[in-house]
Write an enzyme that holds these catalytic residues in place. Sequence first.
Site: not given
Length: 415
Positions: A119, A140, A152, A190
Site C-alpha cells: 500500500s 496495488h 494502481e 490514498n
Amino acid sequence: MRLQKAAVVGAGAMGSGIACVLSQLGIEVLLKDVDQAFVDRGVSNIKRMYDSRVKKASLTQEQADQHMALIKGTTSYDDFKDVDIVIEAAFEEISVKLDIFKTLDRICPPHAILASNTSALSISEIAAATQRPDKVVGMHFFNPAQFMKLVEVIPGVKTSRETVEAAIELCKSARKTPIEVEECPGFLVNRVLFTYMNEAVHALQEGLADVATIDEQVVAQGLPMGPFALFDLTGVDVCAHVNTFLHQQYGPRFSPAPLLKKMVEAKMLGQKTGVGFYVHSKDQVKGEAKPINPELQKLIAQVDSECKTSKKGQSRPFSPDRVLLPMFNEALYCLQEKVVQADDINTGMRSGCGFKFSLLELADKKGLAQTLQDILAYHQEQGERFRPSWLLTKLVAAGVQSLKNEKEKTLQAVK
Ligand SMILES: NC(=O)c1ccc[n+]([C@@H]2O[C@H](COP(=O)([O-])OP(=O)(O)OC[C@H]3O[C@@H](n4cnc5c(N)ncnc54)[C@H](O)[C@@H]3O)[C@@H](O)[C@H]2O)c1
C-alpha cells in the site's frame, strides 16, 4: 506476455482476493503462506467467494469448481520454478517484503514478473533486493480485491516499460481498471483520500458538527460513505498509521488531527473493537443509524486542553468544502508532480473509492477562481493543510475556469 501459471504470496485478505481474480483467467495459481493453517484459511475464503457468486447466479457451480481447481495452496516455494508472475501480498513490513523478493528472485524463472501489492512501501527499494529490478512492479489492488475494479500499477525507478505494460494487460484481462501511477508516498488514491479523512477529524475536533452530520453531508455530495464510517470500517489505527506516514513524507499538508492518536491509545479502533467514531454492536438493527461513540467528547476535551494550536471557536461553520477541497487540491499537486494523467484521477477515485462524481470537476460549479479563493480562505484560517498547489494558482492566473473543458488542452500539457 502469455500467462500460464501465477503465484500469490500471502493468503490473507488481499492475497486470497487476488488469487481468486487470477484463477478466473483460467491459469494455475499457487497461493503461498508461511503456515498450513493460513493457507487453508485463504483457500476457504476463496471457496466462500465463489459459493456466494454461485448463489447470486453470476457463475455456475461448474465454472466455480473449474476456477477452484486451479488454485493450489502451499507453504513452500518448490512449485515456483515455472511461474510467469508472482503477486506478493504479505505483511506490510519492508524487511518481510525484501526477504520474499530475494527468495523469489532466486527461485522464479528469469522471465517472471515479480509484483507487490504494497500500500505504501517503495517499489524501487523492493526491486533493489533482486537482480531483476526491471521486472519488479507495484500492483496495488483495493479491498476486497475480487470486487474492486481499480489497480494502481506503479513502476519503480528501474522497471521496464514491458513490465508495466504486462501488468496493465493482466489487469485488463482480469476486467480490472488499471491506472499507471508514478511511485510516490500513498501513490494516488490514498494520498488524495487521506487529506479528506484527516480534515474531517480536524473539523470534528473543532466542534463544527458531529460525526453523523459530517458523514451525512459528505455522502450527499456523492461519496459512498462518510469519512467516519470509512475510518471505522478500515480501522482507526490503520488510518492513523497511514496519515502519520504521509505527514512524514509530505510535511504539514498532512498534519494529523491529534484526536486520532487519542483514539488509538484508547483502543477505539472502529468495527474491529466494537467502538470507533460510532458504536458497533451485534444487536444493531440493520438500516438503523449507529450511535455515535459517547466517549469521543471526553477525548476531544483532552485534545482541547493539550493542543495549543486548537482552532476551536475560530472556524467557519462546517461545509462539505472543508473536507472536499483538500482532496481537489491534492489531486492538483499529483498532476503538477506528474504522478498521474488527469483522466486517471477521476478513474482512480471513482473505481477505487466509489465516488459518484469526477474529482477534477468538483470546482466546475463555482469556477476555479472562486475555488482557489475558498482554499486560500481556509489556508488563512487553518494553515498549511490548505496551501494551494501552484498548478491551481497558475491555471487561475491563466483565466481557466473549468477543468472539464480544459482537460485536453491545459492539463495534458502538464504531463
Ligand atoms: N487490507 C487492505 O485493505 C489492503 C489494501 C491494499 C493493499 N494492502 C496490502 O496488501 C498486503 C497484505 O495485506 P492484507 O490485508 O491481506 O494482510 P493480512 O494480514 O490479511 O495477510 C497477510 C498474510 O501474509 C502472510 N505472510 C506474512 N509473511 C509471509 C511470508 N514471508 N511468506 C508468505 N506469507 C506471508 C501472513 O501469514 C498473512 O496470512 C499488505 O502489503 C497491505 O499493505 C492491503
